[in-house]
Design an enzyme around this catalytic site. Structure first.
Site, short mmCIF file in Angstrom:
data_model
loop_
_atom_site.label_atom_id
_atom_site.label_comp_id
_atom_site.label_asym_id
_atom_site.label_seq_id
_atom_site.Cartn_x
_atom_site.Cartn_y
_atom_site.Cartn_z
N CYS A 167 20.65 19.12 49.07
CA CYS A 167 21.49 18.80 50.23
C CYS A 167 22.54 17.76 49.83
CB CYS A 167 20.64 18.27 51.39
SG CYS A 167 19.75 16.74 51.01
N ASP B 171 44.98 39.53 54.17
CA ASP B 171 45.75 40.09 53.05
C ASP B 171 46.25 41.46 53.50
OD1 ASP B 171 46.64 40.55 50.32
OD2 ASP B 171 44.94 41.92 50.20
N ASP C 249 43.07 37.18 45.97
CA ASP C 249 42.70 36.53 47.23
C ASP C 249 41.62 35.47 47.04
OD1 ASP C 249 44.42 38.28 48.64
OD2 ASP C 249 42.87 39.82 48.61
#
Length: 770
Positions: free
Chosen positions: A22, A437, A656
């Site tokens: 964490c 996109d 992308d």
């Protein structure tokens, strides 16, 4: 950390770290590293499980300084490891770790199942219970075997004065296990006491399952970077320079230097960024632009490492290597965007820092109050204190998040939506803008024959078959589009076929010299256009655009000409264009109806992008189109949009990946590249744009259910702890209340399994037609 900020005399070192769970672990490791003499900065990335340390070693021996860094990590309670440059070895290591963790989870669930069976039978009116010895033998391995990592983590947090979920698990399950052993030991031989072994075992098993899911998410994040690194070729063909080298030589790409000259053969990946010094070719740059058409390259044009050379042979002078190359910068963009993302806000972890010591204080005061002020004996006082600890056991807290996630993501998967990163569910709540996109996401990703025209006296089908004859065996996108549009039947045979890189193809069909290519090539050949086929007016193409000319309708053109008496004459002209997906316009409308702003980011030139945007319902005049945008620019556009609120990015290509990582939520089309899917938190298993609004909806519902579950879990504790402290609830009833809270949380989560996307009909129709 920006590499430009690293001083010239500073040492930069990357160190792998195992065992972090964490954000508190990240902070703990960073503090430990910064205490090492000579360290000026330390940044720990939970996603990649690596630390980047910058400093000036006090000792002259850098190896000794690195050993001190590893020792600091180990003293903080974690395992240091060297960072491997071998992507395949790292993949094998992580897969082995994932399999080992999965075996522990399966073992815990198998041991816990018999303990839960009596609770399930109770719902059907069956009252029975396993003998205490069996319960003890099933629960103890789970408590101290699977739970060992929680004990270690809880102890480390305690040493550093902090609280976490592991401490809640350890305190609650230990109290339940210890109380069960105590009641069993105190019971008469013929008595069958009510024990809480199932509470301790189930909590340990389910929380361990949640940790396994987190491990999978982190490994997919690092897999995206490894997939990008795999695009780099391993060998470069180094050309002689006439001074040091008189023969061509194959060398590792890592040894290339600026101004080296390399040979790139047809079909090979370009080894480094550079400038073409000799030759002509077409280059597949879809990894950069997402566009399917190859780009013509000749002397003086720039090429990029990782892109694929076409059918020509070129010589390239290297201009950038290593960290300075465009591909490496894309990799760095993905790494930086992942590191910059804030950790998911886990309500349980935030409350644990106060809740854990508060429960201990309440339990202590309960025991003292009953013993000193109420005059109870020591056993009664301890039992009331244990009741407080049992009712505070985070059974419902441990179930609240994983059950909602499993129910929500399971329902989503049945409708083609795969949530790869549970953190994406929470991030969806911040989304205000959805960025698409263009190519392969809103469009089919392949050019299709839009229309054609022929000269007087020329048969249209015969002209199309002649063009196909010249392209027989070609895998060019336009050739594929022609084959798809042509009627069934044999094509004529072409002879002496010759590819002209960046221009087209020429050859002979039935003794007639023919040429098929771009309008520009026809102009170079001096071709004569019939009156019915007026030469197209040329639109100024942007730098790096495809070699074929693009007209005002954003259509790519191919022209067929024949040679008559030494003069080239145009016979036919065809126009090709990408087509929007059938559900693209409906998806845009659905997102708008849900209150989202919708934009499109494209690497194509502006005319093509705006033409396609209007076909799917976007308004270029309202600023809903960003074009032309290269990979670095896509991430910048997403970063700018985030100033106005959260952003969800939808894409399918390598180009992308930086934008998907930069966005609050990345959604990858399943028909796209592995890199896009590994970078994105959510993958759409079908290339259907209607799954985008569906994915956002199921994510919102899942997070809403998680918050409801956490509310009820805390409500049970808030109401139950005072009742236990005042003696209203003995440990048996405290265990029953704890079980009731778990049942209510699971029942609430199961309502998610009935979720269906609002546009399921259209989406399923698309799937069935695919």
């Amino acid at each position: 950390m920006d590499k430009a900020d690293v001083a010239a005399d500073a040492v930069q070192y990357d160190l792998g770290i195992e065992g972090m769970t964490c954000a508190a672990c990240v902070s703990r490791v960073e503090r430990a590293l910064r205490r090492v003499p000579g360290v000026t900065d330390a940044s720990v990335n939970l996603a990649t499980e690596q630390a980047r340390i910058v400093g000036r070693p006090v000792a002259a021996d850098v190896a000794a300084w690195r050993a001190q860094l590893a020792r600091a990590v180990r003293d903080a309670g974690y395992t240091p490891r060297p960072v491997s440059d071998d992507a395949q070895a790292e993949e094998r290591r992580q897969q082995a770790l994932l399999r080992r963790e999965a075996l522990w989870v399966v073992l815990g669930l198998l041991l816990s199942a018999p303990l839960v069976a009596p609770m399930v039978a109770l719902a059907w009116g069956q009252h029975w219970m396993l003998p205490p010895l069996w319960q003890f033998m099933l629960a103890t391995p789970v408590q101290f075997g699977l739970g060992a990592r929680f004990y270690r983590s809880a102890w480390q947090a305690l040493r550093h004065g902090s609280g976490n979920m592991e401490q809640l698990v350890v305190i609650g399950t230990s109290a339940a296990w210890g109380m069960s052993v105590w009641l069993w030991w105190r019971a008469a031989p013929a008595e069958l006491p009510h024990l809480a072994f199932e509470a301790s075992a189930v909590v340990i098993a389910l929380v361990r399952l949640g940790k396994w899911l987190e491990l999978r998410a982190r490994q997919r994040t690092s897999a995206a970077i490894r997939a990008l690194q795999a695009l780099r070729p391993e060998v470069a063909h180094l050309l002689p320079d006439g001074v040091r080298r008189s023969e061509p030589q194959d060398i590792p790409v890592a040894e290339l230097l600026v101004d080296d000259r390399v040979l790139v053969r047809a079909g090979e990946r370009i080894p480094a960024d550079g400038i073409v010094e000799r030759g002509r070719t077409q280059v597949d740059e879809s990894m950069l632009t997402g566009e399917p058409l190859p780009v013509f390259k000749q002397e003086g044009d720039r090429v990029t490492a990782g892109t694929i050379n076409g059918d020509g042979v070129i010589e390239v002078r290297v201009t950038a290597v290593g960290e300075a190359s465009l591909l490496q910068r894309i990799i760095a963009l993905v790494q930086d965007a992942q590191a910059a993302k804030p950790p998911v806000q886990r309500l349980v972890d935030r409350v644990a820092a106060v809740f854990v010591p508060a429960v201990l204080v309440v339990a202590l005061f309960t025991a003292l109050g009953w013993w000193l002020w109420a005059g109870a004996d020591g056993e009664t006082a301890v039992l009331h204190a244990v009741a407080v600890l049992v009712i505070a056991c985070p059974c419902a807290l441990g179930l609240a998040t994983p059950t909602a996630i499993m129910a929500g993501t399971g329902a989503a998967a049945r409708h083609g939506i795969l949530v790869r990163d549970p953190q994406a569910l929470e991030a969806v709540q911040r989304v205000r803008t959805v960025a698409f996109d263009k190519t392969g996401t809103l469009t089919m990703g392949e050019p299709r024959l839009q229309d054609g025209a022929v000269a007087p006296g020329v048969d249209a089908q015969a002209a199309l078959r002649t063009a196909l004859a010249l392209q027989q065996g070609s895998n060019h996108p336009l050739a594929r589009a022609m084959r798809a549009a042509a009627p069934a039947g044999p094509n004529p045979t072409a002879e002496a076929v010759q590819s002209v890189p960046g221009r087209g193809v020429r050859g002979q069909v039935e003794g007639v010299a023919l040429a098929l290519g771009s309008p520009d090539w026809m102009a170079e050949l001096g071709a004569r256009w019939p009156a019915s086929l007026t030469a197209p007016e040329r639109a100024d193409p942007p730098a790096g655009s495809a070699v074929q000319e693009v007209d005002a309708d954003a259509a790519t053109q191919a022209v067929l000409a024949c040679q008559q008496e030494g003069q080239w004459v145009v016979l036919a002209r065809w126009r090709f264009a990408d087509q929007p997906k059938p559900t693209a316009a409906a998806a845009v409308a659905a997102l708008r109806a849900s209150g989202y702003a919708v934009v499109m980011i494209s690497g194509d030139h502006r005319a093509a992008a705006e033409a396609m945007a209007r076909r799917v319902g976007l308004r270029p005049e309202a600023g809903e189109v960003y074009a032309p945008v290269r990979p670095e620019g896509k991430a910048d556009v997403v970063r700018a949009l985030r100033q106005q609120g959260g952003v969800a990015m939808v894409g399918d290509g390598i180009n992308d990946a930086p934008a998907l990582a930069e966005a609050d939520v990345g959604l990858a089309m399943g028909n796209g590249t592995d890199v896009a899917m590994q970078t994105a938190g959510i993958t759409l298993l079908r290339g259907d744009p209607l799954l985008v609004p569906a994915a956002l909806e199921v994510a919102r519902r899942t997070v809403r259910k998680i918050r409801q579950n956490l509310f009820w879990a805390f409500a049970y504790n808030v109401a139950g702890i005072p009742l236990a402290a005042f003696g209203v609830l003995d440990p048996v009833w405290a265990g029953a209340a704890m079980a009731a809270s778990s049942v209510s949380v699971v029942t609430s989560a199961l309502t998610l399994t009935r979720w269906r996307p609002r546009a399921a009909g259209a989406s399923d129709a698309t799937m069935n037609g695919a």
